[in-house]
Design a protein around this motif. Structure first.
Motif, PDB file in Angstrom:
ATOM      1  N   MET A   1       0.867  -1.121   0.114  1.00 46.91           N
ATOM      2  CA  MET A   1       0.141  -0.077   0.146  1.00 46.91           C
ATOM      3  C   MET A   1       0.859   1.247   0.005  1.00 46.91           C
ATOM      4  O   MET A   1       0.574   2.343  -0.479  1.00 46.91           O
ATOM      5  N   LEU A   2       2.053   1.034   0.739  1.00 50.41           N
ATOM      6  CA  LEU A   2       2.904   2.437   0.948  1.00 50.41           C
ATOM      7  C   LEU A   2       3.360   2.654  -0.500  1.00 50.41           C
ATOM      8  O   LEU A   2       3.597   3.659  -1.257  1.00 50.41           O
ATOM      9  N   ALA A   3       3.949   1.434  -1.251  1.00 56.01           N
ATOM     10  CA  ALA A   3       4.452   1.660  -2.418  1.00 56.01           C
ATOM     11  C   ALA A   3       3.728   2.003  -3.581  1.00 56.01           C
ATOM     12  O   ALA A   3       3.986   2.813  -4.312  1.00 56.01           O
ATOM     13  N   GLU A   4       2.560   1.818  -3.464  1.00 55.68           N
ATOM     14  CA  GLU A   4       1.317   2.240  -4.401  1.00 55.68           C
ATOM     15  C   GLU A   4       1.316   3.465  -4.372  1.00 55.68           C
ATOM     16  O   GLU A   4       1.151   4.268  -5.361  1.00 55.68           O
ATOM     17  N   ALA A   5       1.174   3.945  -3.155  1.00 63.79           N
ATOM     18  CA  ALA A   5       1.037   5.354  -2.823  1.00 63.79           C
ATOM     19  C   ALA A   5       2.215   6.207  -3.384  1.00 63.79           C
ATOM     20  O   ALA A   5       2.136   7.390  -3.790  1.00 63.79           O
ATOM     21  N   GLY A   6       3.334   5.761  -3.144  1.00 65.25           N
ATOM     22  CA  GLY A   6       4.798   6.412  -3.553  1.00 65.25           C
ATOM     23  C   GLY A   6       4.810   6.269  -5.094  1.00 65.25           C
ATOM     24  O   GLY A   6       5.335   7.318  -5.775  1.00 65.25           O
ATOM     25  N   MET A   7       4.182   5.435  -5.691  1.00 58.60           N
ATOM     26  CA  MET A   7       4.271   5.415  -7.175  1.00 58.60           C
ATOM     27  C   MET A   7       3.316   6.275  -7.825  1.00 58.60           C
ATOM     28  O   MET A   7       3.708   7.069  -8.743  1.00 58.60           O
ATOM     29  N   LYS A   8       2.207   6.473  -7.175  1.00 57.28           N
ATOM     30  CA  LYS A   8       1.119   7.529  -7.458  1.00 57.28           C
ATOM     31  C   LYS A   8       1.699   8.927  -7.694  1.00 57.28           C
ATOM     32  O   LYS A   8       1.398   9.687  -8.309  1.00 57.28           O
ATOM     33  N   ILE A  12       8.434   6.969  -5.936  1.00 59.05           N
ATOM     34  CA  ILE A  12       9.177   5.719  -6.192  1.00 59.05           C
ATOM     35  C   ILE A  12       8.868   5.142  -7.339  1.00 59.05           C
ATOM     36  O   ILE A  12       7.871   5.468  -7.895  1.00 59.05           O
ATOM     37  N   THR A  13       9.649   4.414  -7.889  1.00 59.44           N
ATOM     38  CA  THR A  13       9.350   3.238  -9.236  1.00 59.44           C
ATOM     39  C   THR A  13       9.231   1.859  -8.677  1.00 59.44           C
ATOM     40  O   THR A  13       9.702   1.631  -7.718  1.00 59.44           O
ATOM     41  N   PHE A  14       8.821   1.313  -9.581  1.00 60.77           N
ATOM     42  CA  PHE A  14       8.628  -0.468  -9.347  1.00 60.77           C
ATOM     43  C   PHE A  14      10.070  -0.740  -9.214  1.00 60.77           C
ATOM     44  O   PHE A  14      10.436  -1.659  -8.458  1.00 60.77           O
ATOM     45  N   GLU A  15      10.970  -0.260 -10.176  1.00 61.90           N
ATOM     46  CA  GLU A  15      12.274  -0.775 -10.147  1.00 61.90           C
ATOM     47  C   GLU A  15      13.028  -0.692  -8.636  1.00 61.90           C
ATOM     48  O   GLU A  15      14.072  -1.263  -8.366  1.00 61.90           O
ATOM     49  N   MET A  16      12.653   0.413  -7.907  1.00 59.89           N
ATOM     50  CA  MET A  16      13.162   0.679  -6.657  1.00 59.89           C
ATOM     51  C   MET A  16      12.703  -0.277  -5.545  1.00 59.89           C
ATOM     52  O   MET A  16      13.284  -0.654  -4.575  1.00 59.89           O
ATOM     53  N   ILE A  17      11.378  -0.630  -5.687  1.00 63.18           N
ATOM     54  CA  ILE A  17      10.941  -1.711  -4.661  1.00 63.18           C
ATOM     55  C   ILE A  17      11.040  -3.011  -5.128  1.00 63.18           C
ATOM     56  O   ILE A  17      11.035  -3.924  -4.229  1.00 63.18           O
ATOM     57  N   GLN A  18      11.283  -3.528  -6.446  1.00 63.03           N
ATOM     58  CA  GLN A  18      11.349  -4.777  -6.764  1.00 63.03           C
ATOM     59  C   GLN A  18      12.401  -5.682  -6.069  1.00 63.03           C
ATOM     60  O   GLN A  18      12.047  -6.692  -5.560  1.00 63.03           O
ATOM     61  N   PRO A  19      13.539  -5.276  -5.822  1.00 61.64           N
ATOM     62  CA  PRO A  19      14.720  -6.209  -5.230  1.00 61.64           C
ATOM     63  C   PRO A  19      14.211  -6.440  -3.743  1.00 61.64           C
ATOM     64  O   PRO A  19      14.265  -7.678  -3.353  1.00 61.64           O
ATOM     65  N   PRO A  20      13.923  -5.627  -2.910  1.00 60.13           N
ATOM     66  CA  PRO A  20      13.322  -5.950  -1.403  1.00 60.13           C
ATOM     67  C   PRO A  20      12.067  -6.724  -1.574  1.00 60.13           C
ATOM     68  O   PRO A  20      11.987  -7.791  -0.855  1.00 60.13           O
ATOM     69  N   LEU A  21      11.247  -6.405  -2.336  1.00 61.54           N
ATOM     70  CA  LEU A  21      10.005  -7.337  -2.679  1.00 61.54           C
ATOM     71  C   LEU A  21      10.165  -8.721  -3.032  1.00 61.54           C
ATOM     72  O   LEU A  21       9.788  -9.598  -2.414  1.00 61.54           O
ATOM     73  N   GLU A  22      11.121  -8.779  -4.181  1.00 64.38           N
ATOM     74  CA  GLU A  22      11.361 -10.245  -4.418  1.00 64.38           C
ATOM     75  C   GLU A  22      12.178 -11.070  -3.624  1.00 64.38           C
ATOM     76  O   GLU A  22      12.147 -12.472  -3.378  1.00 64.38           O
ATOM     77  N   GLN A  23      13.114 -10.263  -2.554  1.00 61.96           N
ATOM     78  CA  GLN A  23      14.023 -11.056  -1.582  1.00 61.96           C
ATOM     79  C   GLN A  23      12.938 -11.452  -0.538  1.00 61.96           C
ATOM     80  O   GLN A  23      13.105 -12.603  -0.059  1.00 61.96           O
ATOM     81  N   THR A  24      12.057 -10.993  -0.289  1.00 63.28           N
ATOM     82  CA  THR A  24      10.950 -10.950   0.854  1.00 63.28           C
ATOM     83  C   THR A  24      10.140 -12.212   0.323  1.00 63.28           C
ATOM     84  O   THR A  24       9.906 -13.240   0.951  1.00 63.28           O
ATOM     85  N   ILE A  25       9.700 -12.205  -1.081  1.00 61.01           N
ATOM     86  CA  ILE A  25       8.913 -13.379  -1.592  1.00 61.01           C
ATOM     87  C   ILE A  25       9.794 -14.760  -1.548  1.00 61.01           C
ATOM     88  O   ILE A  25       9.421 -15.797  -1.506  1.00 61.01           O
TER      89      ILE A  25
END
Length: 197
Positions: A1-8, A12-25
């Motif tokens: 939700m925070l990422a989505e708000a930051g994208m809007k 931030i961009t998806f490329e910024m959140i992608q590494p920690p998101l994928e590390q978590t998954i």
């Protein structure tokens, strides 16, 4: 939700959140600062029993120790009591499914498929773990099975599936994900399609 708000707000961009998101998954114990430690390396039997702990910190330490010290012999120990115990303990099931993928234990393919398709609510984490594990096995026959899960309603499973397909070198068939209702799935699929073209 925070990422989505930051994208809007374009902060931030998806490329910024992608590494920690994928590390978590991906959820690999090498990616954590573990809170527990061992003075001496426990026996494999003790480590496998530790996967049943309710303290997941202990489970992650046991998983890391299994991977670091028992990679050649762990798979049979993990499967020894699968039907009787692991299958009914959803926490242990989650860890065993992940470990079988990281150990690249190909004979577990059917078991991983079973976990991927398990619709019981308490096993939803295991479904995403099974997708990641199938990608780790490197078996191309998993590609159509994984693609079929992209129509699931579980966004973590869909994202894990896209990661697994990427790991398997799958370069097509993500069209369904490009139109997904979840923006994270769309973004991952769009990035993969950009890399293909």
């Amino acid at each position: 939700m925070l990422a989505e708000a930051g994208m809007k707000s374009e902060e931030i961009t998806f490329e910024m959140i992608q590494p920690p998101l994928e590390q978590t998954i991906r959820d690999h114990p090498d990616d954590f600062g573990l809170v527990h430690s061992y003075e001496t390396t426990p026996d494999l039997t003790v480590l496998v029993r530790t996967l049943y702990e309710t303290d997941f910190g202990k489970c992650y330490l046991a998983s890391k120790t299994i991977l670091d010290h028992y990679a050649d012999t762990a798979a049979s120990a993990l499967l020894a009591n699968y039907e009787e115990e692991v299958k009914s303990d959803y926490g242990a099931h989650f860890h065993v499914i992940k470990l079988l993928g990281w150990l690249k234990y190909a004979p577990a393919y059917d078991l991983l498929l079973e976990a991927l398709h398990n619709l019981q609510p308490q096993y939803q984490k295991s479904r995403a773990a099974a997708a990641i594990a199938l990608g780790e096995l490197g078996v191309s026959k998993a590609i159509p099975v994984l693609k079929a899960t992209l129509s699931s309603k579980n966004w973590v499973l869909k994202y894990a599936t896209l990661m697994a397909l990427e790991k398997l070198g799958c370069r097509n068939g993500h069209e369904i994900a490009l139109n997904d209702s979840d923006w994270l799935i769309q973004a991952k699929a769009q990035l993969q399609s950009t890399l293909i073209n």
